[in-house]
Design an enzyme around this catalytic site. Structure first.
Site, PDB file in Angstrom:
ATOM      1  N   TYR A   1       0.839  -1.205   0.000  1.00  0.00           N
ATOM      2  CA  TYR A   1       0.000   0.000   0.000  1.00  0.00           C
ATOM      3  C   TYR A   1       0.872   1.253   0.000  1.00  0.00           C
ATOM      4  O   TYR A   1       0.734   2.118  -0.875  1.00  0.00           O
ATOM      5  CB  TYR A   1      -0.900  -0.032   1.232  1.00  0.00           C
ATOM      6  CG  TYR A   1      -1.905   1.092   1.318  1.00  0.00           C
ATOM      7  CD1 TYR A   1      -3.091   1.064   0.585  1.00  0.00           C
ATOM      8  CD2 TYR A   1      -1.680   2.184   2.156  1.00  0.00           C
ATOM      9  CE1 TYR A   1      -4.017   2.087   0.685  1.00  0.00           C
ATOM     10  CE2 TYR A   1      -2.605   3.208   2.264  1.00  0.00           C
ATOM     11  CZ  TYR A   1      -3.781   3.161   1.523  1.00  0.00           C
ATOM     12  OH  TYR A   1      -4.698   4.169   1.625  1.00  0.00           O
TER      13      TYR A   1
ATOM     14  N   LYS B   1       1.381   3.553  -3.227  1.00  0.00           N
ATOM     15  CA  LYS B   1       0.889   4.944  -3.252  1.00  0.00           C
ATOM     16  C   LYS B   1       2.022   5.918  -3.546  1.00  0.00           C
ATOM     17  O   LYS B   1       1.827   6.941  -4.198  1.00  0.00           O
ATOM     18  CB  LYS B   1       0.244   5.289  -1.910  1.00  0.00           C
ATOM     19  CG  LYS B   1      -1.097   4.604  -1.667  1.00  0.00           C
ATOM     20  CD  LYS B   1      -2.218   5.286  -2.446  1.00  0.00           C
ATOM     21  CE  LYS B   1      -3.581   4.704  -2.082  1.00  0.00           C
ATOM     22  NZ  LYS B   1      -4.666   5.307  -2.864  1.00  0.00           N
TER      23      LYS B   1
ATOM     24  N   ARG C   1      -3.651   8.698  16.101  1.00  0.00           N
ATOM     25  CA  ARG C   1      -4.139   9.028  14.763  1.00  0.00           C
ATOM     26  C   ARG C   1      -4.976  10.301  14.895  1.00  0.00           C
ATOM     27  O   ARG C   1      -5.418  10.661  15.983  1.00  0.00           O
ATOM     28  CB  ARG C   1      -5.040   7.915  14.188  1.00  0.00           C
ATOM     29  CG  ARG C   1      -4.346   6.576  13.938  1.00  0.00           C
ATOM     30  CD  ARG C   1      -3.331   6.622  12.819  1.00  0.00           C
ATOM     31  NE  ARG C   1      -2.800   5.309  12.492  1.00  0.00           N
ATOM     32  CZ  ARG C   1      -1.758   4.733  13.106  1.00  0.00           C
ATOM     33  NH1 ARG C   1      -1.136   5.362  14.090  1.00  0.00           N
ATOM     34  NH2 ARG C   1      -1.332   3.544  12.728  1.00  0.00           N
TER      35      ARG C   1
ATOM     36  N   ASP D   1       3.174  -0.699  12.370  1.00  0.00           N
ATOM     37  CA  ASP D   1       2.064   0.196  12.690  1.00  0.00           C
ATOM     38  C   ASP D   1       2.631   1.576  13.080  1.00  0.00           C
ATOM     39  O   ASP D   1       3.389   1.669  14.044  1.00  0.00           O
ATOM     40  CB  ASP D   1       1.299  -0.402  13.882  1.00  0.00           C
ATOM     41  CG  ASP D   1      -0.102   0.142  14.019  1.00  0.00           C
ATOM     42  OD1 ASP D   1      -1.045  -0.594  13.695  1.00  0.00           O
ATOM     43  OD2 ASP D   1      -0.242   1.299  14.443  1.00  0.00           O
TER      44      ASP D   1
ATOM     45  N   GLN E   1       2.636   7.495  15.407  1.00  0.00           N
ATOM     46  CA  GLN E   1       1.918   8.769  15.524  1.00  0.00           C
ATOM     47  C   GLN E   1       1.575   9.303  14.133  1.00  0.00           C
ATOM     48  O   GLN E   1       2.267   9.012  13.159  1.00  0.00           O
ATOM     49  CB  GLN E   1       2.786   9.795  16.260  1.00  0.00           C
ATOM     50  CG  GLN E   1       4.156   9.960  15.627  1.00  0.00           C
ATOM     51  CD  GLN E   1       5.068  10.889  16.400  1.00  0.00           C
ATOM     52  OE1 GLN E   1       4.699  11.424  17.431  1.00  0.00           O
ATOM     53  NE2 GLN E   1       6.266  11.110  15.872  1.00  0.00           N
TER      54      GLN E   1
END
Ligand code: NAD
Ligand code: UDP
Length: 315
Positions: free
Chosen positions: A149, A153, A215, A277, A280
């Site tokens: 991804y 992108k 997030r 992951d 921030q």
């Protein structure tokens, strides 16, 4: 568009969460909308209410294959956005981003159409700069489980800028930060839909890691205003421009807010943090404010209430 002709607008990924809201907006203002989707994560249900509108057409098509139509503008949104969904078939995710961009840029070149890319805050990876400005080049793992991804992108952005420099295409690149709202799939796997569905069903709230990762969540209506504003503004402003909401929350705070707003008695449980992951994420919106005269107006609590109302009628 002045004169008698309607603007012909192609929306790829138009039956998805963001795409369907964009189609609503464009159909309402009178554009001729061509919605293209392969229904991987999208659904005809999201656009069913538009099917009898004479200025709306839905076509099943996979953007990794060439597409021929006569259009004035293209919004390229095709690509699953949820990590769970885009990791199901990572090779197809890269193809969708890269071949999809090539096919849509080729179409834009032939039609002399203006084309907007739905890029992402994921181009910044797990950022060391906070908040993230457009000038930051990012910190992305090229071989991890999110790379199909993130790098897909990033490559799409490269293609957009090379078509701009090499072929003088009219491009617009928007970096979208986490956006939520009605028509997210209940089983989509993203955090807002997961927490709300779990709270409404009285199931455990699955908080990954220590829940301190952050997030910044943008409500869909604000995002659509910015997408349309970006397409409509003078050709000279091509981006990339951050679009999102700068109010930052930890995932633990989000879980507490969903519990408060739903009145649910679900327990919060901790599960392992997925690989790579980001720790921030928060957009610097200076450029969007300056160039688009845009800023988000829907606070998280209000947007969550509207999203909870939507999911409540599904359960
Ligand atoms: P979504 O998964 O709901 O929508 C994506 C749509 O694209 C779906 O309808 C899916 O069926 C379609 N699609 C996927 N692969 C396709 C292909 N090969 N050919 C044709 N259609 C295809 O996700 P969304 O949240 O609506 O995201 C829309 C776009 O915005 C995506 O490009 C995503 O990367 C970008 N984006 C979204 C967010 C967000 O928080 N929602 C954040 C950053 C970027
Ligand atoms: N997350 C979580 N529980 C879930 C789903 C996600 O704690 O059930 C966390 C995830 O680890 C990440 C954040 O919520 O830190 C946002 O995840 P999402 O998949 O919505 O989007 P991302 O921004 O990671 O692409």
């Amino acid at each position: 568009m002045s004169g008698m002709l309607k603007r012909r607008v192609l929306v790829t990924g138009g039956a998805g969460f963001l795409g369907s809201h964009l189609c609503d907006r464009l159909v309402e203002r009178g554009d001729d909308v061509l919605c293209v989707d392969n229904f991987f994560t999208g659904s005809t249900r999201n656009v069913a209410h538009l099917l009898d509108r004479e200025n709306f057409e839905l076509i099943r098509h996979d953007v990794t294959f060439p597409f021929y139509a006569e259009v004035d503008e293209i919004y390229n949104l095709a690509c699953p956005a949820s990590p769970i969904q885009y990791q199901l078939d990572p090779v197809q995710t890269t193809k969708t981003n890269v071949l999809g961009a090539i096919n849509m840029l080729g179409l834009a070149k032939r039609c002399k159409a203006k084309i907007l890319q739905a890029s992402t805050s994921e181009v910044y990876g797990d950022p060391e700069v906070h908040p993230q400005q457009e000038s930051y080049w990012g910190r992305v793992n090229p071989i991890g489980i999110r790379s199909c991804y993130d790098e897909g992108k990033r490559c799409a952005e490269t293609l957009f800028f090379d078509y701009y420099r090499q072929h003088k295409l009219r491009i617009k690149v928007v970096r979208i930060f986490n956006t939520y709202g009605p028509r997210m799939r209940p089983d989509d796997g993203r955090v807002v839909s997961n927490f709300i569905m779990q709270a409404l069903r009285g199931e455990d709230i699955t908080l990954y890691g220590d829940g301190q990762q952050s997030r910044s969540f943008c409500f869909v209506d604000d995002l659509i205003d910015a997408l349309v504003g970006m397409m409509d503004i003078a050709d000279e402003f091509i981006g990339p421009v951050n679009i999102g909401n700068p109010d930052e929350f930890s995932m633990h705070e989000l879980a507490e807010e969903v519990l408060r707003l739903t009145g649910s008695r679900s327990n919060i449980i901790h599960l392992p943090l997925p690989a790579d992951d980001p720790r921030q994420r928060k957009p610097d919106l200076t450029l969007a404010r300056q160039m688009l005269d845009w800023h988000p107006i829907v606070p998280l609590s209000e947007g969550l209430k509207r999203t909870i109302a939507y999911f409540s009628q599904l359960t």
